[in-house]
Design an enzyme around this catalytic site. Structure first.
Site, PDB file in Angstrom:
ATOM      1  N   TYR A 226      -9.418  16.055  -3.856  1.00 37.20           N
ATOM      2  CA  TYR A 226      -8.274  15.516  -3.103  1.00 37.20           C
ATOM      3  C   TYR A 226      -7.347  16.674  -2.778  1.00 37.20           C
ATOM      4  O   TYR A 226      -7.668  17.837  -3.025  1.00 37.20           O
ATOM      5  CB  TYR A 226      -7.563  14.439  -3.963  1.00 37.20           C
ATOM      6  CG  TYR A 226      -6.573  13.602  -3.186  1.00 37.20           C
ATOM      7  CD1 TYR A 226      -6.969  12.917  -2.034  1.00 37.20           C
ATOM      8  CD2 TYR A 226      -5.240  13.477  -3.584  1.00 37.20           C
ATOM      9  CE1 TYR A 226      -6.065  12.148  -1.316  1.00 37.20           C
ATOM     10  CE2 TYR A 226      -4.333  12.702  -2.876  1.00 37.20           C
ATOM     11  CZ  TYR A 226      -4.754  12.039  -1.737  1.00 37.20           C
ATOM     12  OH  TYR A 226      -3.857  11.277  -1.026  1.00 37.20           O
TER      13      TYR A 226
ATOM     14  N   ARG B 117      -3.678   9.015  -2.854  1.00 37.97           N
ATOM     15  CA  ARG B 117      -4.768   8.041  -3.009  1.00 37.97           C
ATOM     16  C   ARG B 117      -5.751   8.406  -4.117  1.00 37.97           C
ATOM     17  O   ARG B 117      -6.791   7.743  -4.243  1.00 37.97           O
ATOM     18  CB  ARG B 117      -5.548   7.922  -1.689  1.00 37.97           C
ATOM     19  CG  ARG B 117      -4.760   7.296  -0.569  1.00 37.97           C
ATOM     20  CD  ARG B 117      -5.637   7.208   0.655  1.00 37.97           C
ATOM     21  NE  ARG B 117      -4.893   6.865   1.839  1.00 37.97           N
ATOM     22  CZ  ARG B 117      -4.794   5.618   2.319  1.00 37.97           C
ATOM     23  NH1 ARG B 117      -5.396   4.637   1.713  1.00 37.97           N
ATOM     24  NH2 ARG B 117      -4.086   5.389   3.406  1.00 37.97           N
TER      25      ARG B 117
ATOM     26  N   TRP C  37       4.468   3.717   4.438  1.00 36.92           N
ATOM     27  CA  TRP C  37       4.050   4.993   5.012  1.00 36.92           C
ATOM     28  C   TRP C  37       4.592   5.133   6.442  1.00 36.92           C
ATOM     29  O   TRP C  37       5.089   6.192   6.838  1.00 36.92           O
ATOM     30  CB  TRP C  37       2.523   5.082   4.987  1.00 36.92           C
ATOM     31  CG  TRP C  37       1.980   6.336   5.609  1.00 36.92           C
ATOM     32  CD1 TRP C  37       1.325   6.436   6.808  1.00 36.92           C
ATOM     33  CD2 TRP C  37       2.051   7.666   5.082  1.00 36.92           C
ATOM     34  NE1 TRP C  37       0.986   7.738   7.052  1.00 36.92           N
ATOM     35  CE2 TRP C  37       1.417   8.522   6.014  1.00 36.92           C
ATOM     36  CE3 TRP C  37       2.591   8.214   3.921  1.00 36.92           C
ATOM     37  CZ2 TRP C  37       1.312   9.897   5.809  1.00 36.92           C
ATOM     38  CZ3 TRP C  37       2.482   9.593   3.719  1.00 36.92           C
ATOM     39  CH2 TRP C  37       1.852  10.416   4.654  1.00 36.92           C
TER      40      TRP C  37
END
Ligand SMILES: N[C@@H](CCC(=O)N[C@@H](CS)C(=O)NCC(=O)O)C(=O)O
Length: 204
Positions: free
Chosen positions: A9, A15, A104
């Site tokens: 990531y 996430r 978001w």
């Protein structure tokens, strides 16, 4: 023998953090690889769908943060006690995903007027709508999001609620004591508290 896991990531919780919590809670060794920003354009070409996180399991690559979370949760007793609870986990994780998408859009809105409009709608309608429902679910389950034991869904909640407090301030969960309690319960599990203490400091 346990597979070799490499979680890939960015240098963020984002996430990937619920996956890291599953690893921490279950005591699973894994490589926590964080792609440096400058390497991303090149790295992106090697990923299945051009996005992170991905998980390598003995060299086999899979994408999609929630599919990865669900897969690991099933293997480590974190997906509820039966199929019904597993389904409840999926329902809540996806519903939280809907709320996170709206948050978001607010966080990344560049136009200051539109951002303010989004904020008003969020504060007056969207957030109370979702949080009141989540609060009731957790209160009805005596402090768990699903059933009567810890699941990966609790981890997704804890990470999301932590971010929520970062965006809207520490007092923002005061009127949701069951949710606040759930977040605190997850972060006070010894293996998770240990991860919390040693994890890299990142904004989100
Ligand atoms: N549904 C996917 C979405 C993944 C996603 O949006 N990843 C973003 C970071 S959070 C990404 O890789 N962005 C970089 C890019 O698109 O180039 C998941 O949950 O894994």
């Amino acid at each position: 023998m346990s597979p070799h896991y490499k979680l890939i990531y960015f240098n963020a919780r984002g996430r990937a953090e619920h996956i890291r919590l599953i690893f921490a809670y279950s005591g699973i060794e894994y490589e926590d690889y964080r792609v440096p920003k400058e390497r991303w354009p090149e790295y992106k070409k090697k990923t299945p769908f051009g996005m992170l996180p991905i998980l390598e399991i003995d060299g086999k690559v899979v994408s999609q943060s929630n599919a990865i979370g669900r897969y690991l949760a099933k293997q480590h007793g974190l997906a509820g006690k039966d199929e019904w609870e597993a389904l409840q986990c999926d329902v809540l994780v996806d519903t939280l995903g809907d709320l996170k998408q709206v948050l978001w859009k607010y966080r990344t809105e560049q136009d200051p007027i539109k951002k303010e409009e989004r904020k008003v709608k969020l504060m007056k309608e969207t957030i109370p709508f979702y949080l009141a429902k989540f609060e009731k679910v957790v209160a009805d389950n005596n402090g768990y999001s699903v059933g009567s034991a810890i699941t990966w869904c609790d981890f997704v909640f804890a990470v999301s609620l932590e971010n929520f407090e970062l965006i809207f301030g520490k007092a923002s969960l005061d009127q949701y004591p069951a949710l606040k309690g759930l977040k605190e319960k997850v972060y006070s599990i010894p293996s998770i508290a240990a991860w919390f203490a040693r994890r890299p400091t990142t904004e989100f």
